[in-house]
Design a protein around this motif. Structure first.
Motif, PDB file in Angstrom:
ATOM      1  N   GLU A 225       1.257  -1.453   0.177  1.00  0.00           N
ATOM      2  CA  GLU A 225      -0.145   0.141  -0.167  1.00  0.00           C
ATOM      3  C   GLU A 225       0.862   1.160  -0.133  1.00  0.00           C
ATOM      4  OE1 GLU A 225      -2.698  -0.281   3.396  1.00  0.00           O
ATOM      5  OE2 GLU A 225      -3.571  -2.355   2.943  1.00  0.00           O
ATOM      6  N   LEU A 226       2.184   1.243   0.443  1.00  0.00           N
ATOM      7  CA  LEU A 226       3.468   2.322   0.577  1.00  0.00           C
ATOM      8  C   LEU A 226       2.839   2.532  -0.777  1.00  0.00           C
ATOM      9  CD1 LEU A 226       5.354   1.680   3.243  1.00  0.00           C
ATOM     10  CD2 LEU A 226       2.842   2.960   3.698  1.00  0.00           C
ATOM     11  N   GLN A 227       3.647   3.986  -1.304  1.00  0.00           N
ATOM     12  CA  GLN A 227       3.674   3.966  -2.016  1.00  0.00           C
ATOM     13  C   GLN A 227       5.526   4.178  -3.231  1.00  0.00           C
ATOM     14  OE1 GLN A 227       1.794   6.908  -5.150  1.00  0.00           O
ATOM     15  NE2 GLN A 227       2.799   7.222  -6.430  1.00  0.00           N
ATOM     16  N   GLY A 228       5.727   2.791  -3.671  1.00  0.00           N
ATOM     17  CA  GLY A 228       6.709   2.172  -4.450  1.00  0.00           C
ATOM     18  C   GLY A 228       7.516   1.469  -3.563  1.00  0.00           C
ATOM     19  N   ILE A 229       6.651   0.731  -2.998  1.00  0.00           N
ATOM     20  CA  ILE A 229       6.998  -0.809  -3.002  1.00  0.00           C
ATOM     21  C   ILE A 229       6.339  -1.588  -3.719  1.00  0.00           C
ATOM     22  CG2 ILE A 229       7.332  -2.304  -0.884  1.00  0.00           C
ATOM     23  CD1 ILE A 229       8.170  -0.646   1.163  1.00  0.00           C
ATOM     24  N   GLY A 230       6.798  -1.957  -4.649  1.00  0.00           N
ATOM     25  CA  GLY A 230       6.022  -3.011  -5.086  1.00  0.00           C
ATOM     26  C   GLY A 230       6.224  -4.732  -4.479  1.00  0.00           C
ATOM     27  N   MET A 289      11.580   2.778  -3.421  1.00  0.00           N
ATOM     28  CA  MET A 289      10.590   3.256  -2.898  1.00  0.00           C
ATOM     29  C   MET A 289      10.648   4.918  -3.282  1.00  0.00           C
ATOM     30  SD  MET A 289       8.926   2.727   0.408  1.00  0.00           S
ATOM     31  CE  MET A 289       7.896   3.944   1.414  1.00  0.00           C
ATOM     32  N   ALA A 290      12.067   5.652  -2.540  1.00  0.00           N
ATOM     33  CA  ALA A 290      12.203   7.215  -2.861  1.00  0.00           C
ATOM     34  C   ALA A 290      12.074   6.977  -4.369  1.00  0.00           C
ATOM     35  CB  ALA A 290      13.994   7.195  -1.999  1.00  0.00           C
ATOM     36  N   VAL A 291      13.134   6.753  -5.026  1.00  0.00           N
ATOM     37  CA  VAL A 291      13.002   6.992  -6.557  1.00  0.00           C
ATOM     38  C   VAL A 291      11.694   7.292  -7.454  1.00  0.00           C
ATOM     39  CG1 VAL A 291      13.542   7.032  -9.019  1.00  0.00           C
ATOM     40  CG2 VAL A 291      15.311   6.506  -7.036  1.00  0.00           C
ATOM     41  N   VAL A 292      10.721   6.478  -7.277  1.00  0.00           N
ATOM     42  CA  VAL A 292       9.139   6.368  -7.845  1.00  0.00           C
ATOM     43  C   VAL A 292       8.607   7.898  -6.412  1.00  0.00           C
ATOM     44  CG1 VAL A 292       7.130   5.237  -6.663  1.00  0.00           C
ATOM     45  CG2 VAL A 292       8.878   4.146  -7.683  1.00  0.00           C
ATOM     46  N   GLN A 293       8.898   7.813  -5.115  1.00  0.00           N
ATOM     47  CA  GLN A 293       7.863   9.302  -4.582  1.00  0.00           C
ATOM     48  C   GLN A 293       8.323  10.205  -5.345  1.00  0.00           C
ATOM     49  OE1 GLN A 293       7.161   9.386  -0.748  1.00  0.00           O
ATOM     50  NE2 GLN A 293       6.231   6.959  -0.679  1.00  0.00           N
ATOM     51  N   LEU A 294       9.378  10.163  -5.589  1.00  0.00           N
ATOM     52  CA  LEU A 294      10.352  11.322  -6.046  1.00  0.00           C
ATOM     53  C   LEU A 294       9.158  11.914  -8.200  1.00  0.00           C
ATOM     54  CD1 LEU A 294      13.941  11.980  -5.606  1.00  0.00           C
ATOM     55  CD2 LEU A 294      11.955  13.630  -4.244  1.00  0.00           C
ATOM     56  N   ARG A 295       8.639  10.698  -8.513  1.00  0.00           N
ATOM     57  CA  ARG A 295       8.670  11.216 -10.235  1.00  0.00           C
ATOM     58  C   ARG A 295       7.344  11.114 -10.050  1.00  0.00           C
ATOM     59  NH1 ARG A 295      11.211   5.846 -12.866  1.00  0.00           N
ATOM     60  NH2 ARG A 295      13.427   6.698 -12.620  1.00  0.00           N
ATOM     61  N   ASN A 296       6.770  11.216  -8.781  1.00  0.00           N
ATOM     62  CA  ASN A 296       4.869  11.521  -8.469  1.00  0.00           C
ATOM     63  C   ASN A 296       4.623  12.366  -7.710  1.00  0.00           C
ATOM     64  OD1 ASN A 296       3.468   9.368 -10.436  1.00  0.00           O
ATOM     65  ND2 ASN A 296       5.144   8.148  -8.789  1.00  0.00           N
ATOM     66  N   ARG A 297       3.608  12.797  -7.217  1.00  0.00           N
ATOM     67  CA  ARG A 297       3.197  14.684  -6.788  1.00  0.00           C
ATOM     68  C   ARG A 297       2.715  13.428  -5.325  1.00  0.00           C
ATOM     69  NH1 ARG A 297       1.948  19.302  -8.468  1.00  0.00           N
ATOM     70  NH2 ARG A 297       0.298  19.739  -6.695  1.00  0.00           N
ATOM     71  N   THR A 298       3.854  13.485  -4.599  1.00  0.00           N
ATOM     72  CA  THR A 298       3.940  12.678  -3.087  1.00  0.00           C
ATOM     73  C   THR A 298       4.070  13.387  -1.624  1.00  0.00           C
ATOM     74  OG1 THR A 298       6.015  11.581  -2.943  1.00  0.00           O
ATOM     75  CG2 THR A 298       3.615  10.416  -4.598  1.00  0.00           C
TER      76      THR A 298
END
Length: 645
Positions: A225-230, A289-298
């Motif tokens: 459920e956390l953004q960036g963790i698959g 996880m950090a890179v994915v969050q940086l690519r989105n408005r989080t």
């Protein structure tokens, strides 16, 4: 008599040393790891009734033999290689390094360290670990295959293929290549083979992701459920961490995975440096996880921007973000484990009651208190909070008549609670939220940055814009100077805000305002000490100019009316000209375009129409000879204007 059996494991052999409670060596032996050698070693250890095995590197080279011992009912402790190496430094022997010398520090660490982790076999976590390893291997294989394919495509196609290439895209590209020589044909055949391999790897990756997702969900974990963790990241965290309660707090967890910075202070200089130690696989998961969050408005992006605004470099900001995300993961895993334990009072696979080495079989009694769980936030519903008239805003939305109560609270830490940003409650029958204007509340990352005089930067921005609107030049310039002296990033934010003010507040009062602000910004460092002078002049220019907010109001009006379904662009008949499909289907040509589409209102009285009249005559003759069909390409260079709508 209680004993510790220290082991230096290898792939095909294992050296053990038995020591008693006083550290006296009772026995030393070297055994093979095959079936017969393992049986002999187990028999040698079972001569001692009270025994604990201490194996070095149970997550590495010692994993195979540690798991065999646990399967046979033995108590096994995991001794980190770093600890045994530290003990070996102080041992006598003039730096000799043999298997018996290595086994002795392992036993002594187990004897003197009460916080070693007992090895437990959890079948579900083992499966997750193996599948996560397999997923990583497939990812590396795909990267290697893509790289080989790029090398061949570069030799087959001028310029090669794009960087991020999928198997269908590669197959479509290779279909356009028909080499005639033997070298080209061989190169194409190899490329086709690589594309087939890539398709097979993609199918395996898809199946592995599906399998991991099912296993993680069956485990009861909410990490995905956390953004960036698959699925693969969640499986890696569960498999490598196992029991999150073995970490006393989130700081220990961060130190274990290498996201906590290392103190490198000396004397009066206080600083920290990047840690390259710890579990690098978990560190990589947190980095993704950090890179994915940086690519989105989080919230992660807002935290990163706030760190940049505070003067951090990009690398420092992303390290700080990883450290904060580590806390988020720790809290989520601790909450998941607490929930599983509550659902299963008898405990869960992977936990242990034997965690001490000083007492070889320490049963936990009622006097032992568990570690406090992670701090959890249970925010109250908005209706239970103290909402005064200043915190609650109600706004009408045209014919829909929907009231939108909004409660806004400032979040000093965007990761502290799920409702740290604005909480907006809307009725179910509202069709769309407001997109523009004062009804839109967002958390400004600059709210966490303060000026040298302790004023939040978001307050300074508000003062700057509102004083310019009121033509209060002195206070506007003071606000700009406070922003200018805060940091380089905030100074650039000042210029971005001035460009916005030039359009939103000054508007048609100074039509060239945005251009003038841009010119002043380009000359920001034109002369020594002239940078602040340029910024000051820009503020004075906007504050003293006539104000016109109609562009902002018009933009707000259009967005609101479209959102409410009360307005939509209309397409008049004269728009259907030779440049549109509808106009061509109606048989309209260039003469109709000259008569209707080219009409101009508020034209200059002194406009010279000689060229237009000559062009109209040329197009009239052309339509008389060829009809109203779109003219051939020979007209493109000679009469570019009429073909540009």
């Amino acid at each position: 008599m209680s004993v510790i059996i220290g082991m230096d494991p290898h792939k095909r052999s294992a050296t053990i040393e038995v020591v008693d409670e006083r550290g006296r060596v009772l026995a030393v032996g070297r055994f093979g790891t095959d079936k017969a050698g393992y049986a002999d070693m187990l028999a040698a250890g079972r001569k001692y009734a009270d025994r604990v095995w201490a194996v070095e590197g149970c997550n590495g080279i010692g994993k195979h033999i540690a798991h065999r011992l646990v399967h046979d009912g033995e108590t096994v402790l995991d001794v980190p290689a770093k600890r045994s190496a530290q003990v070996r430094v102080f041992a006598t022997g003039n730096g000799r390094k043999t298997d018996p010398v290595d086994a002795h520090p392992v036993a002594m660490v187990a004897l003197r360290s009460p916080d070693l982790v007992q090895v437990q076999i959890d079948a579900d976590l083992q499966v997750l670990g193996m599948l996560a390893d397999r997923r990583d291997e497939l990812g590396r294989a795909r990267t290697q295959t893509i790289n080989r394919l790029h090398r061949l495509l570069l030799e087959l196609l001028p310029g090669g293929a794009k960087k991020f290439l999928s198997a269908p895209q590669a197959r479509a590209l290779i279909a356009t290549v028909k080499p005639r020589d033997i070298v080209g044909k061989t190169r194409r055949r190899l490329a086709v083979e690589l594309i087939s391999e890539l398709e097979g790897i993609d199918k395996k990756i898809k199946a592995a992701e599906k399998n991991l997702k099912e296993l993680v969900a069956a485990r009861g974990s909410t990490l995905m459920e956390l953004q960036g963790i698959g699925p693969s990241g969640a499986a890696r965290l569960l498999a490598d961490v196992a029991d999150i309660s073995r970490f006393a707090d989130r700081d220990r967890f961060a130190s274990w995975n290498g996201t906590a910075p290392v103190d490198a202070s000396s004397g009066d200089q206080k600083r920290h440096r990047l840690s390259r130690a710890g579990n690098r696989r978990i560190n990589r998961t947190l980095h993704i996880m950090a890179v994915v969050q940086l690519r989105n408005r989080t919230e992660g992006r807002a935290y990163f921007d706030a760190k940049k605004a505070a003067g951090k470099t990009s690398m420092e900001a992303i390290r700080a973000l990883k450290r904060r995300l580590c806390n988020v993961v720790y809290a989520r895993m601790a909450a998941d484990q607490k929930r599983r334990q509550a659902a299963d009072p008898g405990g869960q696979s992977g936990t242990t009651l034997q965690s001490s080495v000083t007492d070889l079989t320490p049963d936990i009694g009622p006097s032992d208190k568990p570690l406090p769980g992670p701090a959890t936030n249970h925010p109250k519903p908005w209706c239970q909070r103290h909402l005064d008239i200043k915190g609650c805003h109600e706004r009408e939305f045209g014919r829909v008549g929907c009231l939108v109560p909004c409660y806004v609270e400032r979040a000093r830490d965007p990761f502290r609670a799920s409702d740290a940003s604005a909480v907006v409650i809307r009725k179910e029958w509202q069709i769309m939220p407001r997109l523009y204007g004062p009804g839109h509340f967002t958390e400004d990352p600059y709210s966490q940055v303060v000026s040298p005089h302790g004023i939040p930067v978001d307050d300074l921005v508000a003062v700057l814009q509102k004083e310019i609107r009121r033509s209060r030049i002195d206070n506007a310039v003071l606000a700009a100077y406070e922003m200018f002296t805060t940091s380089t990033d905030v100074a650039q934010h000042l210029w971005r805000r001035l460009r916005l003010i030039a359009v939103e507040d000054v508007g048609m009062g100074l039509p060239l305002g945005p251009v003038l602000i841009d010119v002043l910004h380009r000359n920001f460092n034109a002369t020594p000490g002239g940078d602040w002078m340029m910024a000051c002049h820009a503020v004075r220019l906007l504050a003293s100019a006539p104000k016109d907010r109609t562009s902002s109001e018009h933009a707000d009006w259009v967005a609101t009316k479209v959102a409410l379904g009360e307005a939509l662009v209309e397409v008049p008949d004269y728009a259907h000209c030779v440049h549109t499909r509808a106009g061509q289907e109606l048989g309209r040509g260039l003469m109709q375009w000259w008569d209707n589409g080219a009409q101009v209102r508020d034209e200059l009285p002194s406009a010279d129409h000689r060229y237009r009249e000559e062009l109209i005559e040329i197009h009239r003759r052309d339509e008389a000879e060829n009809g109203t069909a779109p003219p051939p390409s020979r007209w493109a260079s000679a009469t570019a204007g009429p073909y540009c709508d």
